[in-house]
Scaffold this motif. Structure first.
Motif, PDB file in Angstrom:
ATOM      1  N   UNK A  96       0.835  -1.205   0.000  1.00  0.00           N
ATOM      2  CA  UNK A  96       0.000   0.000   0.000  1.00  0.00           C
ATOM      3  C   UNK A  96       0.869   1.254   0.000  1.00  0.00           C
ATOM      4  N   UNK A  97       1.905   1.248   0.826  1.00  0.00           N
ATOM      5  CA  UNK A  97       2.798   2.401   0.910  1.00  0.00           C
ATOM      6  C   UNK A  97       3.508   2.633  -0.417  1.00  0.00           C
ATOM      7  N   UNK A  98       4.081   1.572  -0.964  1.00  0.00           N
ATOM      8  CA  UNK A  98       4.788   1.718  -2.234  1.00  0.00           C
ATOM      9  C   UNK A  98       3.835   2.105  -3.363  1.00  0.00           C
ATOM     10  N   UNK A  99       2.622   1.588  -3.327  1.00  0.00           N
ATOM     11  CA  UNK A  99       1.633   1.938  -4.342  1.00  0.00           C
ATOM     12  C   UNK A  99       1.236   3.396  -4.279  1.00  0.00           C
ATOM     13  N   UNK A 100       1.235   3.955  -3.059  1.00  0.00           N
ATOM     14  CA  UNK A 100       0.891   5.379  -2.954  1.00  0.00           C
ATOM     15  C   UNK A 100       2.048   6.262  -3.408  1.00  0.00           C
ATOM     16  N   UNK A 101       3.282   5.765  -3.288  1.00  0.00           N
ATOM     17  CA  UNK A 101       4.440   6.540  -3.743  1.00  0.00           C
ATOM     18  C   UNK A 101       4.625   6.462  -5.249  1.00  0.00           C
ATOM     19  N   UNK A 102       4.342   5.331  -5.786  1.00  0.00           N
ATOM     20  CA  UNK A 102       4.574   5.102  -7.214  1.00  0.00           C
ATOM     21  C   UNK A 102       3.273   4.587  -7.811  1.00  0.00           C
ATOM     22  N   UNK A 103       2.796   5.212  -8.836  1.00  0.00           N
ATOM     23  CA  UNK A 103       1.538   4.816  -9.453  1.00  0.00           C
ATOM     24  C   UNK A 103       1.754   3.551 -10.275  1.00  0.00           C
ATOM     25  N   UNK A 104       1.645   2.407  -9.624  1.00  0.00           N
ATOM     26  CA  UNK A 104       1.921   1.148 -10.317  1.00  0.00           C
ATOM     27  C   UNK A 104       0.794   0.162 -10.061  1.00  0.00           C
ATOM     28  N   UNK A 105       0.972  -1.020 -10.606  1.00  0.00           N
ATOM     29  CA  UNK A 105      -0.022  -2.079 -10.441  1.00  0.00           C
ATOM     30  C   UNK A 105       0.225  -2.810  -9.128  1.00  0.00           C
ATOM     31  N   UNK A 106      -0.350  -2.337  -8.037  1.00  0.00           N
ATOM     32  CA  UNK A 106      -0.173  -2.990  -6.740  1.00  0.00           C
ATOM     33  C   UNK A 106      -1.376  -3.837  -6.357  1.00  0.00           C
ATOM     34  N   UNK A 107      -2.417  -3.817  -7.153  1.00  0.00           N
ATOM     35  CA  UNK A 107      -3.638  -4.545  -6.804  1.00  0.00           C
ATOM     36  C   UNK A 107      -3.366  -6.034  -6.669  1.00  0.00           C
ATOM     37  N   UNK A 108      -2.623  -6.605  -7.595  1.00  0.00           N
ATOM     38  CA  UNK A 108      -2.330  -8.044  -7.531  1.00  0.00           C
ATOM     39  C   UNK A 108      -1.521  -8.372  -6.280  1.00  0.00           C
ATOM     40  N   UNK A 109      -0.544  -7.520  -5.951  1.00  0.00           N
ATOM     41  CA  UNK A 109       0.248  -7.760  -4.744  1.00  0.00           C
ATOM     42  C   UNK A 109      -0.609  -7.642  -3.495  1.00  0.00           C
ATOM     43  N   UNK A 110      -1.481  -6.644  -3.464  1.00  0.00           N
ATOM     44  CA  UNK A 110      -2.351  -6.488  -2.299  1.00  0.00           C
ATOM     45  C   UNK A 110      -3.276  -7.674  -2.121  1.00  0.00           C
TER      46      UNK A 110
END
Length: 170
Positions: A110-124
């Motif tokens: 979540x933190x890294x996704x807020x810093x960098x606009x990337x595809x974090x949904x799969x990781x979450x």
């Protein structure tokens, strides 16, 4: 048009309340999950320590030569059940620890996704889903321990009373 070299206008622009509330909910979910997992781990470790003390007590009683055959058989059944309980509690602790680590991973994503606009949904989904799965597994293993404890109480009666060492005084 006024110049805004620092970007204060963008910072002070009102955000929709739903958007802010959603960000807060998403940020707090892993914190509450981690707090719950930590409480479960404390419970599991306390229970494991008590079962371990019972194992030592039963082992001392089995080594005592004054124990008759009937009591020895009962103590051996009790010792086997205690070993199964230790296995269940070890599983609960292990799954709880992995669940806590995965929860931390979800918070990091979540933190890294807020810093960098990337595809974090799969990781979450993977991390938080894994944390939930491990927590359910830990609670299931704890349920096994509870059932073993109750089954033993129903089958063999109360746990053996603590062995009291006789102190010899002169």
């Amino acid at each position: 048009m006024a110049l805004d070299p620092v970007g204060l206008n963008a910072l002070l622009a009102p955000e929709p309340i739903d958007s802010v509330a959603h960000v807060i909910q998403v940020a707090l979910t892993p914190v509450f999950m981690l707090s719950g997992v930590a409480s479960l781990l404390t419970l599991f470790n306390t229970r494991l320590a008590r079962v371990s003390d019972h194992v030592e007590e039963v082992a001392h009683r089995l080594m005592d030569e004054s124990t008759d055959a009937t009591e020895s058989a009962r103590l051996e059944r009790h010792q086997g059940r205690l070993r199964r309980r230790i296995l269940a509690l070890d599983s609960a602790v292990m799954l709880g620890g992995v669940g806590g680590a995965l929860t931390c991973g979800a918070a990091l994503a979540l933190f890294l996704g807020s810093l960098h606009n990337s595809q974090t949904v799969a990781w979450l989904i993977f991390l938080f889903g894994g944390a939930l799965f491990c927590t359910v597994g830990a609670l299931s293993a704890f349920l096994v321990d509870t059932l073993l404890a109750w089954h033993g109480l129903k089958r063999d009666g109360a746990l053996p009373k603590p062995f009291t060492a006789v102190k010899v005084t002169r």
